[in-house]
Motif scaffolding. Structure first.
Motif, PDB file in Angstrom:
ATOM      1  N   ALA A  44      18.958 143.750  68.756  1.00 19.23           N
ATOM      2  CA  ALA A  44      17.702 143.933  69.488  1.00 19.23           C
ATOM      3  C   ALA A  44      16.558 143.192  68.804  1.00 19.23           C
ATOM      4  N   ALA A  45      16.496 143.236  67.491  1.00 14.45           N
ATOM      5  CA  ALA A  45      15.444 142.548  66.751  1.00 14.45           C
ATOM      6  C   ALA A  45      15.557 141.034  66.924  1.00 14.45           C
ATOM      7  N   THR A  46      16.772 140.524  66.821  1.00 14.99           N
ATOM      8  CA  THR A  46      16.992 139.086  66.987  1.00 14.99           C
ATOM      9  C   THR A  46      16.590 138.641  68.384  1.00 14.99           C
ATOM     10  N   GLN A  47      16.994 139.407  69.400  1.00 16.98           N
ATOM     11  CA  GLN A  47      16.664 139.077  70.785  1.00 16.98           C
ATOM     12  C   GLN A  47      15.149 139.071  71.000  1.00 16.98           C
ATOM     13  N   THR A  48      14.469 140.067  70.461  1.00 17.14           N
ATOM     14  CA  THR A  48      13.013 140.148  70.597  1.00 17.14           C
ATOM     15  C   THR A  48      12.341 138.940  69.964  1.00 17.14           C
ATOM     16  N   ILE A  49      12.783 138.560  68.783  1.00 10.83           N
ATOM     17  CA  ILE A  49      12.201 137.405  68.094  1.00 10.83           C
ATOM     18  C   ILE A  49      12.477 136.126  68.870  1.00 10.83           C
ATOM     19  N   LEU A  50      13.716 135.959  69.366  1.00  8.25           N
ATOM     20  CA  LEU A  50      14.055 134.753  70.125  1.00  8.25           C
ATOM     21  C   LEU A  50      13.245 134.646  71.411  1.00  8.25           C
ATOM     22  N   GLU A  51      12.996 135.788  72.060  1.00  8.14           N
ATOM     23  CA  GLU A  51      12.213 135.779  73.292  1.00  8.14           C
ATOM     24  C   GLU A  51      10.772 135.374  73.051  1.00  8.14           C
ATOM     25  N   GLN A  52      10.296 135.556  71.844  1.00  7.70           N
ATOM     26  CA  GLN A  52       8.910 135.232  71.513  1.00  7.70           C
ATOM     27  C   GLN A  52       8.776 133.909  70.771  1.00  7.70           C
ATOM     28  N   SER A  53       9.899 133.230  70.563  1.00  2.95           N
ATOM     29  CA  SER A  53       9.870 131.974  69.825  1.00  2.95           C
ATOM     30  C   SER A  53       9.369 130.840  70.716  1.00  2.95           C
ATOM     31  N   LEU A  54       8.582 129.984  70.156  1.00  2.00           N
ATOM     32  CA  LEU A  54       8.035 128.843  70.861  1.00  2.00           C
ATOM     33  C   LEU A  54       8.898 127.627  70.558  1.00  2.00           C
ATOM     34  N   VAL A  55       9.305 126.939  71.602  1.00  2.00           N
ATOM     35  CA  VAL A  55      10.080 125.709  71.439  1.00  2.00           C
ATOM     36  C   VAL A  55       9.137 124.541  71.669  1.00  2.00           C
ATOM     37  N   VAL A  56       9.039 123.676  70.686  1.00  2.00           N
ATOM     38  CA  VAL A  56       8.155 122.520  70.768  1.00  2.00           C
ATOM     39  C   VAL A  56       9.021 121.269  70.730  1.00  2.00           C
ATOM     40  N   MET A  57       8.718 120.345  71.659  1.00  2.00           N
ATOM     41  CA  MET A  57       9.448 119.084  71.656  1.00  2.00           C
ATOM     42  C   MET A  57       8.515 117.968  72.133  1.00  2.00           C
ATOM     43  N   SER A  58       8.922 116.766  71.868  1.00  2.00           N
ATOM     44  CA  SER A  58       8.145 115.602  72.273  1.00  2.00           C
ATOM     45  C   SER A  58       8.222 115.430  73.790  1.00  2.00           C
ATOM     46  N   HIS A  59       7.337 114.599  74.330  1.00  2.00           N
ATOM     47  CA  HIS A  59       7.387 114.304  75.770  1.00  2.00           C
ATOM     48  C   HIS A  59       8.720 113.657  76.130  1.00  2.00           C
ATOM     49  N   GLU A  60       9.182 112.782  75.264  1.00  2.00           N
ATOM     50  CA  GLU A  60      10.460 112.107  75.506  1.00  2.00           C
ATOM     51  C   GLU A  60      11.617 113.102  75.473  1.00  2.00           C
ATOM     52  N   GLY A  61      11.576 114.004  74.505  1.00  2.00           N
ATOM     53  CA  GLY A  61      12.621 115.028  74.409  1.00  2.00           C
ATOM     54  C   GLY A  61      12.636 115.931  75.624  1.00  2.00           C
ATOM     55  N   PHE A  62      11.445 116.329  76.102  1.00  2.00           N
ATOM     56  CA  PHE A  62      11.377 117.179  77.283  1.00  2.00           C
ATOM     57  C   PHE A  62      11.857 116.431  78.515  1.00  2.00           C
ATOM     58  N   ALA A  63      11.509 115.151  78.620  1.00  2.00           N
ATOM     59  CA  ALA A  63      11.971 114.352  79.757  1.00  2.00           C
ATOM     60  C   ALA A  63      13.499 114.262  79.761  1.00  2.00           C
TER      61      ALA A  63
END
Length: 92
Positions: A44-63
């Motif tokens: 439950a703790a891991t799931q809660t943390i993962l749900e609140q984690s921010l994923v950052v990527m470059s414009h190229e990576g997102f494309a």
């Protein structure tokens, strides 16, 4: 020299119905109440943390990510071959 404590006790007050449910689930998994509750709490703790984690990527990576989602799915030859076989329960 005293060694640092690596485990910490935790106390919970639970109604009988909750404890019974936890014990039943622990028994099904073949583990102790403590092991079951620890596993459930960690999950439950891991799931809660993962749900609140921010994923950052470059414009190229997102494309590239978006292109892979939008692309036509590719079925591997092994999966295609499996799809040709009928399930045992579908055979006459």
């Amino acid at each position: 020299m005293q060694q640092a404590r690596t485990e910490h006790p935790l106390s919970l007050r639970l109604p009988d119905v909750d404890l019974s449910l936890i014990d039943r689930a622990a028994n099904i998994q073949g583990c102790s109440r403590t092991q079951f509750m620890r596993n459930a709490a960690i999950q439950a703790a891991t799931q809660t943390i993962l749900e609140q984690s921010l994923v950052v990527m470059s414009h190229e990576g997102f494309a590239a990510f978006q292109a892979s989602i939008d692309a036509e799915p590719q079925i591997s030859p092994a999966i295609a071959a499996l799809r040709q076989h009928k399930a045992p329960w579908d055979k006459p």
